[in-house]
Motif scaffolding. Sequence first.
Motif, PDB file in Angstrom:
ATOM      1  N   ASN A   1       6.606   3.679  -2.040  1.00  0.00           N
ATOM      2  CA  ASN A   1       7.663   2.708  -2.399  1.00  0.00           C
ATOM      3  C   ASN A   1       7.368   2.020  -3.535  1.00  0.00           C
ATOM      4  OD1 ASN A   1       9.200   3.661  -0.042  1.00  0.00           O
ATOM      5  ND2 ASN A   1       8.379   2.041   1.260  1.00  0.00           N
TER       6      ASN A   1
ATOM      7  N   ILE B   1      11.593   3.636   3.746  1.00  0.00           N
ATOM      8  CA  ILE B   1      11.390   2.661   4.764  1.00  0.00           C
ATOM      9  C   ILE B   1      12.123   3.092   6.007  1.00  0.00           C
ATOM     10  CG2 ILE B   1      12.369   0.265   5.100  1.00  0.00           C
ATOM     11  CD1 ILE B   1      11.880  -0.338   2.343  1.00  0.00           C
TER      12      ILE B   1
ATOM     13  N   ASN C   1       3.940   2.728   1.642  1.00  0.00           N
ATOM     14  CA  ASN C   1       4.177   1.466   0.934  1.00  0.00           C
ATOM     15  C   ASN C   1       3.917   1.600  -0.543  1.00  0.00           C
ATOM     16  OD1 ASN C   1       5.590   0.076   2.937  1.00  0.00           O
ATOM     17  ND2 ASN C   1       3.515  -0.694   3.664  1.00  0.00           N
TER      18      ASN C   1
ATOM     19  N   GLU D   1       1.361   4.000   7.155  1.00  0.00           N
ATOM     20  CA  GLU D   1       2.392   2.973   6.813  1.00  0.00           C
ATOM     21  C   GLU D   1       1.767   2.422   5.351  1.00  0.00           C
ATOM     22  OE1 GLU D   1       5.241   1.910   7.705  1.00  0.00           O
ATOM     23  OE2 GLU D   1       5.222   3.808   9.343  1.00  0.00           O
TER      24      GLU D   1
END
Length: 123
Positions: free
Chosen positions: A42, A67, A39, A35
Amino acid sequence: MHLAYPAVLAVLLFCTGLYGVLARRNAILVLMSVELMLNAVNLNLVAFDVWLRDTLHAGQALTLFTITVAAAEIGIGLAIVLLVYRNRGSSDIDRLRDLAERPDGADAAVTNRQPDTEAEATA
């Protein structure tokens, strides 16, 4: 906005997540590290979207898809980890190499098994 600041932060986040995936034994910590890596991706997508001044905001749209995929991945991954912990009593990744449940004396059962089909019986 300078592109270097979010890019360096994303690299640090990604490297931290990569270290967590490679060095951890606990499956939940590995999922958390994945995760963290997502991120970082992102952050890069949004930073490049702002830097390029994209009128379609493609980076932000891709971030929403990422996401969504990350939420599905963590939901399914956590369910699998909880089931493995319930059955095995541990979520240690090193002990999960062989996922087949073997009863005592499994080696004898493999050597003395009966053929499943007639083709195996005649071969």
